[in-house]
Enzyme design. Sequence first.
Site, PDB file in Angstrom:
ATOM      1  N   HIS A 264      18.221   0.553 -10.341  1.00  0.00           N
ATOM      2  CA  HIS A 264      18.304  -0.539  -9.360  1.00  0.00           C
ATOM      3  C   HIS A 264      19.649  -0.509  -8.636  1.00  0.00           C
ATOM      4  O   HIS A 264      19.709  -0.567  -7.400  1.00  0.00           O
ATOM      5  CB  HIS A 264      18.108  -1.875 -10.083  1.00  0.00           C
ATOM      6  CG  HIS A 264      18.216  -3.080  -9.209  1.00  0.00           C
ATOM      7  ND1 HIS A 264      17.113  -3.747  -8.716  1.00  0.00           N
ATOM      8  CD2 HIS A 264      19.297  -3.760  -8.732  1.00  0.00           C
ATOM      9  CE1 HIS A 264      17.506  -4.769  -7.973  1.00  0.00           C
ATOM     10  NE2 HIS A 264      18.825  -4.813  -7.971  1.00  0.00           N
ATOM     11  N   GLU A 265      20.731  -0.414  -9.406  1.00  0.00           N
ATOM     12  CA  GLU A 265      22.061  -0.406  -8.786  1.00  0.00           C
ATOM     13  C   GLU A 265      22.310   0.890  -8.021  1.00  0.00           C
ATOM     14  O   GLU A 265      23.036   0.899  -7.029  1.00  0.00           O
ATOM     15  CB  GLU A 265      23.136  -0.639  -9.844  1.00  0.00           C
ATOM     16  CG  GLU A 265      23.007  -1.968 -10.591  1.00  0.00           C
ATOM     17  CD  GLU A 265      22.893  -3.185  -9.691  1.00  0.00           C
ATOM     18  OE1 GLU A 265      23.407  -3.139  -8.557  1.00  0.00           O
ATOM     19  OE2 GLU A 265      22.274  -4.186 -10.109  1.00  0.00           O
ATOM     20  N   HIS A 268      21.170   0.288  -4.538  1.00  0.00           N
ATOM     21  CA  HIS A 268      22.207  -0.361  -3.735  1.00  0.00           C
ATOM     22  C   HIS A 268      23.256   0.657  -3.286  1.00  0.00           C
ATOM     23  O   HIS A 268      23.662   0.697  -2.120  1.00  0.00           O
ATOM     24  CB  HIS A 268      22.894  -1.455  -4.549  1.00  0.00           C
ATOM     25  CG  HIS A 268      22.111  -2.720  -4.681  1.00  0.00           C
ATOM     26  ND1 HIS A 268      21.662  -3.438  -3.599  1.00  0.00           N
ATOM     27  CD2 HIS A 268      21.706  -3.418  -5.786  1.00  0.00           C
ATOM     28  CE1 HIS A 268      21.013  -4.517  -4.008  1.00  0.00           C
ATOM     29  NE2 HIS A 268      21.019  -4.524  -5.330  1.00  0.00           N
ATOM     30  N   GLU A 294      18.560  -5.411  -1.032  1.00  0.00           N
ATOM     31  CA  GLU A 294      17.673  -5.523  -2.187  1.00  0.00           C
ATOM     32  C   GLU A 294      16.418  -4.670  -2.019  1.00  0.00           C
ATOM     33  O   GLU A 294      15.844  -4.204  -3.009  1.00  0.00           O
ATOM     34  CB  GLU A 294      17.293  -6.978  -2.436  1.00  0.00           C
ATOM     35  CG  GLU A 294      18.436  -7.854  -2.929  1.00  0.00           C
ATOM     36  CD  GLU A 294      19.049  -7.371  -4.237  1.00  0.00           C
ATOM     37  OE1 GLU A 294      18.350  -6.675  -5.016  1.00  0.00           O
ATOM     38  OE2 GLU A 294      20.228  -7.669  -4.475  1.00  0.00           O
TER      39      GLU A 294
END
Length: 500
Positions: A264-265, A268, A294
């Site tokens: 997930h990160e 980003h 997001e």
Amino acid sequence: MAADPTDDAYDDLTRRYERISNIEGAAGILSWDQEVMMPEGGTPARSGQLSALSAVSHDLLTDEGMGEALDALESSDLDDREAAVVREVRRQYERSTRVPTDLVEEISRTTSEALPVWKEARAEDDFSKFAPVVEDLVDLKREYAEHIDPDRPAYEVLFEDYEPYLGLDTTERILERLREELVPLIDEVRESDVDLATPFSGTFDTDTQEALSRDALDTLGYDWDRGRLDVAPHPFSMGTTFDARVMTRYDEADMLGALTSTVHEFGHATYTLGLPDEEYGTPLGENRNLSVHESQSRLWENHVARSQPFWELFLPQVKERFSGLDDATPRDAYEAANTVHEDNLIRVEADELTYHMHIVLRFEIERELIEGDLDVAEVPQVWNDKMEEYLGVRPETDAEGCLQDIHWSHGTFGYFPTYSLGSVLAAQLYASADDEIDGLEGEIGSGNFDPLHDWLTENVHRHGKRYTTPDLIEEATGEPFAADDFLDYVTAKYGALYDL
């Protein structure tokens, strides 16, 4: 030949903005250090440093010279790139000039001092220790919103700090549709007699989990020359196109949670790294907003790392790191990564369906807090009631309930809805990428992520803030923003998994 006054004004504007950008970047590194490396006793000095930098940045943005440069460009003949820069700077300038510098300093100081209080309250499972800080921050953010626009609801004004162009009304429609269509689907899943595989039960050493997270980042193509991986109480990513860092956390009982948080990160970070180097220090070298940000993290986490092709690729590396998984198949891993759990208490560990009920809950609570319809002291009770209503589970502790997220310690009221907006947009973007990239799932299964990276960079990353959110979405997908692709995707995926 005399210099064009428009050129002079534009150059003045961009020089001023670049200076602000550098100061805010420095503040970001200090904030990263506070969460990752700073000694526990460093808070008093760090809060002063961050407060001072926020004041300097605010003063530079609201300086009379900035206003004069913007005024000089008001009716100038600018190209599309220049017009986008002016539009974005003007928006920030107009909001910021309405907010006193001393309030900006006080918010910065209070949020910096709030972080260790949140950590302690969470460790001790005691919301009452954090509540006074939340009360202060709610008051400060109400005052902030009042300065910007006293004629609109404060929460609507705050939301625009994170998503300035979609509008809170659009967000409410999206969240309402998700609630209406996902709750019945969740109920069907829970009534299903299908039991998905659970190959990753047991204890997983955190040092080995870190090595596995590094394996995942290597596999996905993380640029270690411009990034790093660290541990933080709450996963996050921050940085610039030259330095985009990933933070995750590990739980010996939940190897999948750490892995999906890391990916997930990474999403980003890869967005940040995909911004154009040559636009650093301008709005075109910055992410569009948190809804789009997001979308990138949720796309890589859900559409890639929770897919069966990914597990066909990555499971052998998991087996190399951890013993006892010899019999696990890629299908087993895929099922485990997409299981809808009954006891789904933690947002960052939630599946794609129940995740959005976590967001609806937070959205409703923080809006009521900001609008004065809920007292801070009531938050734990209301939180637990809503968890029981929306997810059928009731937290037994504050740590697994209203203290699990870091956001309110940052004063980021209005942030949470962007998670669901991002998930919806991720599905819309992935559907378009899948249409345009031949054999995308096969590329993922073979470990070739370049086509997806390239598509996202071409259609999203390289534009920075050139387009508003609705325009960026239409440029990338050819369609207006809508929840259809997301709902089609989860209905098909979970219908197949649970034989619905």
